[in-house]
Design a protein around this motif. Sequence first.
Motif, PDB file in Angstrom:
ATOM      1  N   ASN A 151      -7.422  75.339 -32.363  1.00 41.98           N
ATOM      2  CA  ASN A 151      -6.443  74.910 -31.533  1.00 41.98           C
ATOM      3  C   ASN A 151      -6.496  74.665 -30.001  1.00 41.98           C
ATOM      4  OD1 ASN A 151      -4.892  74.611 -33.804  1.00 41.98           O
ATOM      5  ND2 ASN A 151      -3.194  76.242 -33.208  1.00 41.98           N
ATOM      6  N   PHE A 152      -7.296  75.553 -29.507  1.00 39.19           N
ATOM      7  CA  PHE A 152      -7.485  75.444 -28.139  1.00 39.19           C
ATOM      8  C   PHE A 152      -8.731  74.496 -27.845  1.00 39.19           C
ATOM      9  CE2 PHE A 152     -10.596  76.925 -24.593  1.00 39.19           C
ATOM     10  CZ  PHE A 152      -9.669  76.518 -23.340  1.00 39.19           C
ATOM     11  N   VAL A 153      -9.792  74.458 -28.899  1.00 34.09           N
ATOM     12  CA  VAL A 153     -10.718  73.231 -28.647  1.00 34.09           C
ATOM     13  C   VAL A 153     -10.300  71.944 -28.772  1.00 34.09           C
ATOM     14  CG1 VAL A 153     -12.695  72.394 -29.849  1.00 34.09           C
ATOM     15  CG2 VAL A 153     -12.587  74.987 -29.569  1.00 34.09           C
ATOM     16  N   GLU A 154      -9.396  71.694 -29.719  1.00 31.97           N
ATOM     17  CA  GLU A 154      -8.822  70.273 -30.050  1.00 31.97           C
ATOM     18  C   GLU A 154      -8.039  69.985 -28.726  1.00 31.97           C
ATOM     19  OE1 GLU A 154      -9.621  68.487 -32.183  1.00 31.97           O
ATOM     20  OE2 GLU A 154     -10.643  69.736 -33.767  1.00 31.97           O
ATOM     21  N   ARG A 155      -7.186  70.824 -28.194  1.00 31.44           N
ATOM     22  CA  ARG A 155      -6.365  70.476 -27.187  1.00 31.44           C
ATOM     23  C   ARG A 155      -7.152  70.406 -25.916  1.00 31.44           C
ATOM     24  NH1 ARG A 155      -1.338  74.668 -29.299  1.00 31.44           N
ATOM     25  NH2 ARG A 155      -0.366  72.928 -29.935  1.00 31.44           N
ATOM     26  N   ALA A 156      -8.349  71.191 -25.675  1.00 36.45           N
ATOM     27  CA  ALA A 156      -9.028  70.949 -24.571  1.00 36.45           C
ATOM     28  C   ALA A 156      -9.704  69.878 -24.424  1.00 36.45           C
ATOM     29  CB  ALA A 156     -10.105  72.272 -24.375  1.00 36.45           C
ATOM     30  N   ARG A 157      -9.991  69.396 -25.774  1.00 36.90           N
ATOM     31  CA  ARG A 157     -10.812  67.806 -25.722  1.00 36.90           C
ATOM     32  C   ARG A 157      -9.485  66.802 -25.345  1.00 36.90           C
ATOM     33  NH1 ARG A 157     -13.635  69.302 -31.438  1.00 36.90           N
ATOM     34  NH2 ARG A 157     -15.581  69.716 -30.743  1.00 36.90           N
TER      35      ARG A 157
END
Lengths: 273, 309
Positions: free
Chosen positions: A192-198
């Motif tokens: 979730n963090f990776v997707e949001r950081a993108r």
Amino acid sequence: MKRVLLASLILSGFALSGEFTLKKPPESLKKYYPPQSEKFEFLNNMHTMSTAFYAVQLNINDGNWEKATQWAKKLVETYKKTAEMVPEWKKYFDFKKAEAYLKAVESKNVDSVIKASQELGKTCAKCHQDNEIAVKIYYRFPNFSEIKIEDPVEFMEYELEDFMVKLTRSLQALNVYLSQNQPDKVQEHGMNFVERARAVKEMCSKCHTDKRDVEAITGKDYDQALNTLEELLNAEKPDFNKIKQITAKVTLTCYTCHNVHYIPSKIKSAFSK
Amino acid sequence: MKFLFLFLFLVALTGCEKINEIFLEEDLLQRPPAKRCADCHAEIYKAWKESRHAKAWISEHFKQESENYSKLKCLPCHAPHQVDPLEKPLLRVERRHEGVNCVACHFKEETKAMHGPYKVWSPPHPSKEDKNYTKSEICAGCHRKTYKEWKLARVQTTCQQCHMKVKDITWIMDKFPFLLFHTRKPLHDHTFPAGKATPKDLKTFLTEEGLKIVNVGIPHNLPTADQGNPKLYIIAEVYYQNGKKRVIRKILSPQSNTALRYLEPYNIKIPKYEEVEKVVLKIYRRLAWKKERELILVDELKPFKLAEK
């Protein structure tokens, strides 16, 4: 000696003092900023006055009093015009001091020019102290609170502030489960963090048209770090130490971006309330 | 018809050169409104009017994102003065509401003529054959990123061949009776349709490495954008042999640098691959200016080993 003095006073007049407040600028300035005007009339007058101030000094140093007088006239003329532009700010302008300055230049007496410059310069400085920063942010900085980001986890649109909170929540959850040694939860919240950081990158193009700006903060290194993090999270046996290292690298980017945008954005949104 | 005879008579009497002067309509070279071009190019005008180019300025979404036109650096491509190959345009002064209009794309200050793909005889306004109009470079000053992606794809197909297809072989100036003096030519679609990816444009595989999606049909990123924010929504429902189900969602976008590159596989890791029974894949897209998501593809994939049985 006199020359040095003449040069330094113009610069010193502009500094802010130890404590100051930001006031919402008057609405009448609106006319001189986009979208109402693309000519920045108010700001241009500032440049004209500032240039004229310096031109007077240069010409006096060259002994060219005639040119100096012309520039002084231009300065006073612009000063008076500017006073008309923003009625709310009339009190900041002191026409007597402006006239005295012009007279001083006409009199070709360096001592009185220095004195009159100082006096006039103070009127500029007073207004700058009270208003310059506020105007720069209010009329020239874009509005972050208008920006929305689609959350890649929930497929819903959020205001920037709320999205930032979600982004931070994923990051915190990742860290919590890392410390509790729960790989499944690490995987879920980590992704979730990776997707949001993108998704954070989606907002840059709403203000920036030069991709070098975007790449300066969220460029190849950032993309690469997120890709590596994704791989680590999806590994059969995730390496918690490496995940921590890469996450720390990603969060450095948050700070860099905040350093550039956060403060003006917060001030701007305070003005709009 | 009377006119026709008069015209032929004039031609016979004075020759073509003079005709050009007599029939020159001065205002056409003074950057007239797009509607004026409709007097002779009605079909093209109607098409352009429907295009996103005609909405580039008045688009509510653009208005909002440019903060009511106050972000000045956003304006030039949405209301350009003159379009030249590979060059970012300057901001126009007049009639910005027309967005990317006829005059901006066709009229050049340097030649005071309408540039276009053909060698034509056009008495109302000077014209100049300019082969740049048949090349992708004419789009590249504004569609900068898309053009770069297209360059990397190394294909022959130009932007025009997909986004300005030949609609018909007909008169490109349709004012009667003057059209009778002109030959029919290929008429290009001025609605500049975005088009839509089809299942054929996307290849999908399910392997041990994961679910792979490859853009094999569109020679630029999918989705592609310069300043807009179009999206691809991927929803993969993974069904396991034990009856459990897991849903994986991904949003791909050019701005987050996750769009599908031409011929480059995009991989979605599928947890516990050995236990997978099937994956139902749905892909939707959202164009930059639209709210709704449109379905591009539904696919059902089985792991290789199962499929072989």
